[in-house]
Write an enzyme that holds these catalytic residues in place. Structure first.
Site, PDB file in Angstrom:
ATOM      1  N   CYS A  56       9.984  -0.478   1.930  1.00  0.00           N
ATOM      2  CA  CYS A  56       9.717  -1.139   3.213  1.00  0.00           C
ATOM      3  C   CYS A  56       9.418  -0.128   4.324  1.00  0.00           C
ATOM      4  CB  CYS A  56      10.937  -1.982   3.578  1.00  0.00           C
ATOM      5  SG  CYS A  56      10.982  -2.535   5.289  1.00  0.00           S
ATOM      6  N   TYR A 178      -0.095  -6.456   6.986  1.00  0.00           N
ATOM      7  CA  TYR A 178       0.555  -7.579   6.310  1.00  0.00           C
ATOM      8  C   TYR A 178      -0.233  -8.868   6.542  1.00  0.00           C
ATOM      9  CZ  TYR A 178       4.755  -5.051   4.943  1.00  0.00           C
ATOM     10  OH  TYR A 178       5.630  -4.188   4.334  1.00  0.00           O
TER      11      TYR A 178
END
Length: 305
Positions: A56, A178
């Site tokens: 992440c 994203y």
């Protein structure tokens, strides 16, 4: 991706898609950490555990700050592996051993039995009070910087510029990748990918005559951006369909990224295997056969200029 609803985990439920567009939810948890918590971070017996993932980027920026500020008093629990019920806690980590929890969502319900929302990372968990103090990466970045040793990464004189830079990069790059990769309509993808490459071009121009984003020393803005850029050619340019250019096509930006990568303490925080597994095997729905592609052949060494 899955989420908690009234304290129960629902593997096939999420609220991140709106009209084909990825929309990141705002967490209901606190987005600030006070001076008392910061002081506890700096104590060996502080009773706090930082939970991060090596895949992440939001976690990575926090891990980078933790490493550069040498905050060894704050132990780290890694979350990783297959996301059967969201993030799993590696069993040899301090939080998994202290609580017996196997999944991150169990830490959320330990903190609030009726929690509704996504179980995200990074988080700061208070062992003494058995609750999550914050899952805001921004709050954690600033608190770790304040608690750690060495030069500040969030100096008072440039805080406004750092905040503006982080916000601009978030909207048009670090979250836009994203929005491109998770888009479910062509128009949503087109809008996001245009923003990504417009921002990369602007940053490349900005860094043509500079070594850092703001001021004259490495800051939280640089760590935030690096966590995105170090993933770009490995996963964003491919799995997230940001294919127009590679990071290596932007000379100043590629030089900047390699310079940070070679900063003492930084390479140890970069795990390309975990990054590829985290995205290709867990993020998005475009890899149904779970094929893990090769790592791009990139030269991360510093070169003249």
């Amino acid at each position: 991706m899955g989420m908690l609803i009234d304290g129960l985990w629902h593997n096939d439920t999420d609220r991140f898609m709106v009209d084909g567009r990825f929309q990141r939810e705002v967490s209901p948890l606190p987005d600030r950490l006070d001076a008392t918590v910061i002081a506890r971070m700096g104590r060996q017996d502080g009773g706090l555990i930082l939970v991060v993932s090596q895949s992440c980027p939001w976690s990575h920026a926090v891990t980078l700050t933790h490493a550069l500020k040498k905050l060894d008093t704050l132990p780290i629990q890694i979350a990783g592996g297959p996301r059967i019920e969201g993030y799993a806690l590696l069993p040899d980590g301090p939080l998994a051993q202290a609580t017996g929890a196997r999944h991150l969502h169990q830490i959320y319900t330990r903190s609030d039995p009726g929690f509704t929302g996504r179980a995200t990372i990074p988080i700061l968990f208070d062992l003494d009070r058995q609750r999550i103090l914050s899952d805001s990466s921004e709050a954690l970045l600033k608190a770790i910087d304040a608690a750690g040793d060495g030069p500040t990464l969030y100096p008072p004189g440039t805080r406004h510029q750092i905040d503006v830079m982080i916000a601009r990069n978030y909207e048009t790059l670090t979250n836009a990748v994203y929005r491109a990769g998770l888009a479910r309509t062509q128009i949503a993808y087109d809008e996001a990918v245009d923003q990504v490459f417009e921002r990369l071009a602007a940053l490349d121009q900005h860094l043509t005559s500079r070594q850092v984003l703001v001021g004259d020393a490495l800051s939280l803005a640089d760590l935030r951006l690096f966590a995105c850029l170090v993933r770009f050619d490995t996963v964003y340019a491919t799995h997230f369909r940001c294919t127009r250019h590679r990071l290596t096509d932007f000379p100043a930006l590629w030089r900047y990224t390699r310079r940070i990568y070679n900063h003492p303490g930084v390479p140890e925080t970069v795990n390309f295997q975990a990054i590829r597994e985290g995205y290709y095997l867990n993020d998005g729905d475009t890899n149904p056969h779970a094929i893990l592609p090769d790592q791009p052949n990139l030269d991360w060494s510093l070169t003249p200029g």
